[in-house]
Structures are given as structure tokens and as C-alpha cells.
Design an enzyme around this catalytic site. Sequence first.
Site, mmCIF file in Angstrom:
data_model
loop_
_atom_site.group_PDB
_atom_site.id
_atom_site.type_symbol
_atom_site.label_atom_id
_atom_site.label_comp_id
_atom_site.label_asym_id
_atom_site.label_seq_id
_atom_site.Cartn_x
_atom_site.Cartn_y
_atom_site.Cartn_z
ATOM 1 C CG HIS A 245 -1.349 8.939 3.315
ATOM 2 N ND1 HIS A 245 -1.523 7.594 3.548
ATOM 3 C CD2 HIS A 245 -1.004 9.458 4.522
ATOM 4 C CE1 HIS A 245 -1.279 7.322 4.823
ATOM 5 N NE2 HIS A 245 -0.962 8.444 5.440
ATOM 6 C CE1 TYR B 135 -0.237 3.243 13.542
ATOM 7 C CE2 TYR B 135 -2.243 4.153 12.590
ATOM 8 C CZ TYR B 135 -0.957 3.667 12.442
ATOM 9 O OH TYR B 135 -0.384 3.592 11.198
ATOM 10 C CD GLU C 291 -1.911 4.089 8.035
ATOM 11 O OE1 GLU C 291 -1.601 4.559 9.155
ATOM 12 O OE2 GLU C 291 -2.175 4.787 7.050
ATOM 13 C CG ASN D 41 -5.649 3.457 8.510
ATOM 14 O OD1 ASN D 41 -5.783 2.464 7.802
ATOM 15 N ND2 ASN D 41 -5.219 4.614 8.049
ATOM 16 N NE ARG E 50 -3.266 2.620 2.548
ATOM 17 C CZ ARG E 50 -3.449 3.414 3.589
ATOM 18 N NH1 ARG E 50 -3.116 3.004 4.795
ATOM 19 N NH2 ARG E 50 -3.971 4.595 3.444
ATOM 20 C CD GLU F 244 -5.301 7.675 9.665
ATOM 21 O OE1 GLU F 244 -4.739 8.730 10.015
ATOM 22 O OE2 GLU F 244 -5.024 6.571 10.167
HETATM 23 C C1 BGC Z 1 -1.272 7.820 9.230
HETATM 24 C C2 BGC Z 1 0.195 7.610 8.918
HETATM 25 C C3 BGC Z 1 1.010 7.853 10.183
HETATM 26 C C4 BGC Z 1 0.574 6.869 11.237
HETATM 27 C C5 BGC Z 1 1.324 6.976 12.546
HETATM 28 C C6 BGC Z 1 -1.718 7.231 10.542
HETATM 29 O O1 BGC Z 1 -2.638 8.073 11.134
HETATM 30 O O2 BGC Z 1 -2.075 7.388 8.157
HETATM 31 O O3 BGC Z 1 0.558 8.460 7.878
HETATM 32 O O4 BGC Z 1 2.380 7.785 9.947
HETATM 33 O O5 BGC Z 1 -0.778 7.085 11.521
HETATM 34 O O6 BGC Z 1 1.090 8.192 13.170
#
Ligand code: BGC
Length: 444
Positions: A118, A291, A351, A289, A74, A163
Site C-alpha cells: 500500500h 470513490y 475500499e 476500490n 484489511r 491501486e
Molecule cells: C487509497 C487510500 C486512501 C483513500 C482515500 C484510496 O485511493 O487506497 O489509501 O486513503 O483512497 O483517498
Amino acid sequence: MGLPEGFRWGVATAAYQVEGAVHEDGRGPSTWDVFAHTPGRVRDGHTGDVACDHYHRWPEDVALMRELGVNSYRFSIAWPRVQPSGSGAANPRGLDFYDRLVDALLAAGIDPAVTLYHWDLPQPLEDAGGWMNRDTAYRFAEFAYRAADRLADRVGMWITLNEPVVVMAYGYAFGVYAPGRTLMLDALPTAHHQLLGHGLAVTALRSRGARRVGLANHYSPAWPADPSSAADRDAALAFDGFMNRMFTDPVLSGAYPDLGALGGPGLAPYVHDLDMSVIASPIDFLGVNYYQPTRLKAPPADGPLPFDMVDVTGYPVTGMGWPIVPDAFLSLLRALRGRYSNGLPPLYITENGCSFPDEVGPDGTVDDTARIEFLDAHIAAMRTAIDDGIDIRGYYAWSLLDNFEWAEGYHPRFGLVHVDYETQKRTPKRSYGWYRDLIAASSK
Ligand code: BGC
């Protein structure tokens, strides 16, 4: 239960974070060039001018991916390479770069998954109002058309936006990312205009033969700071609408969520006839995505937003200080299925990853055990979701390479491959070998 047939194991990057070569082959300036070159915007004045020099070193990077065994990569196409002024005829030299990359990936058995936006908006479009201007949505569809016209015959998967919530919140509301505007809730039209751009782009892409089209959203489970407090629960609900639903409900169900908690008229004044049906054009997949979760408490009476973010405590954290909570990933996947049920298209985890202050040790290796633990736990959560019957068809680790981490510059390291920014030497970390073995084992 095993993984679905044809499951995609991939890695992800984005143009401004890895390419460099910002003046080459007719590329125009983007909002991120201007932002990064504005003193005080990015930590230590770092810019994406050189980044990982992926623009020149892509053959080495493709070889790293082939060795890793991923079946998909990607990456994003820099809009200002294709249309240096943001509109009009395509710059063939800009497209040539992606053409070569796509061919090399296919020759290596790696399916290209292209993100169109992006975050690197051509600066001339920003000068005309950027995503605050409805016209940008039409310009985006034109860019999508030109990219697909050249590449759709070989690209297996198209992601319109990455995002959009981050562009709206960090870029236009809080001003910590490009273009650095601080409009607070007046930034809301950028949500609608990005989504309109997405919907128009879906049609433009399909008209040029794009096979699989979707978008990638950022999701963060919203936790009330004190679950027994009604005010904290309301704050979490308001955040959930803002972060998790504003960019998904319209695409999957054709309507915005109730944004009453934000105050003001919401998005209604910007929605023209037929916009919602354009935005709800059928998509083939939803990119997720993930985190970290977010903890919310009620804001002070005069606060600008209907929520206040507070630290999530009691969990290990990454180098960004982000809490590591794989269970929140699983609950997010379950929540998506619960919320959209039959309307939920297949999911791809577009992601997931973490940064740590990785260094090359005296023996030349990078021992990033913490990243292995992070990926292992999150992939396990994903597999539980698949066992639950949630249709997940791929996982892309963020990121292939250490790269330009936006306002944090080159400090955080998210890669499976370490990059020495002085020499551009790539050193696969231990997590690279671990991911390679995982992919090999799951493909047997
Ligand atoms: C984004 C990436 C970023 C990653 C870590 C995501 O929100 O798409 O570009 O590097 O988070 O912060």
C-alpha cells in the site's frame, strides 16, 4: 435477494496511514517517510511518524472492530518493517508485530485480509530506480514470500498491490505522492513492473500456502463532459484505458488494452517474453476500490495527456470535494461484468468511503450523518449489483480510523472512528453504530 453465504463485512486501513512507530523494531525508511519529511510535499508538513499509533494501540483497535462486528480487517504490511533495506533476510521483529495482530484478530473472530503493498516502498529500492526498475518486481515477490512464509497459515486473504494506477500516476507521473517524480507518460514502465511484481507475488504467495490471492484496483467510471462530442467521448475512452483497464485487462485477459491514445510506444518495449502469462496468473478475487466518477473533455492540442479532467457537477460532494454518485458505483460493477464476463473472478469491495470534517460535539459524540447516507447509498448500489447476479463477496469500509490521508495529511477524516491526534483518543462516530447495526441485521 440476500447476501451470499459468508459475506465479509470489513473495515480497511493501510500501514503508513495508521501505524506510526516509524523507527521501531528495525523498520527502515520508506518513500513516504522521505516524501512526507520533504518540505512542501504534504499539507502543513504532516508526516506518518505517529499517525494513529496503531503499532502500539492495536489491541484497542481490535477491540473496536470486535465491538463493530466486522468479520474481516484489511490492513497492509509495511514492507520496510519486514525488509528494512528492501531485500534479503526478513527482520523478525517487523514480522512479529503482524504475527501478534493476526493472532489477536483471529481470537476476536476477525479474518485478516493482508495487503502487501500500500505504497510504502523501502527507500533503498527507490534509490535504485523504484518501480521504474524491473528488478523491483522481483524484490516484491521476495517480500511476498517472506510475509506469507510467516503468516499464510492464518491469513484468509492476500492482496498483492493496492491501486497500482495511483502509484504510477500520482507517484511517478504527476509527483503529488511519493516518490514525487514528474515523469508524465515516461512513468508507464511502473505499470508493467508493478503488474509483473503482482504476478510473481501470486506464485510466491501460493508456494507458501496462501489460500486466497488477488489485487485491489482503483476504478472510476469515465464520463465524457459532453456526451454528444466525439472528442470528449475519445477523451473518456482514453481515460478509461489508463485508469480502469491498464491494471485489469492484463491480469484477467493477459493483454494490455489499446493505449494508442497515450502516444509513444506504450508498454511494448518493457514486456519480456512470458511476462504477460506471469501477470495473468489466475487470481481468486478482484478487489474493487471505488470513490467517485471522473468527467473528461478533449485536451488542448499541446496537452501532455489525451484527456482533461473537469469537475463533476450537480451532485453533493464529500469533504474532499468528491462527487457522491452511488449509481456510478453500480454502473462500474456492471461494466466490470460486461467487460470480463466469464473471466471475472469474485469481487470484493476492498475500499469505499468518504471524508467529512467531523468533530467531537459538546456531548462527546460525532454526528456524521452525511457518512451514513454515503455508506447506505453505496451499499444499496452494491446490493443491487448482487441482485443482478454479480458475484460480490465482501465490503470493506474505508476506513476504520481517521488517518494520514497522504498529501492531505491529517485534515480529511475518513474514519468510522474519530481520532484526536493530540491524545490518540478514539471516539466511535454515529456511522460506527450504524454500520454495527447493519452488520448485525444482515447476519441474522
Ligand atoms: C487509497 C487510500 C486512501 C483513500 C482515500 C484510496 O485511493 O487506497 O489509501 O486513503 O483512497 O483517498
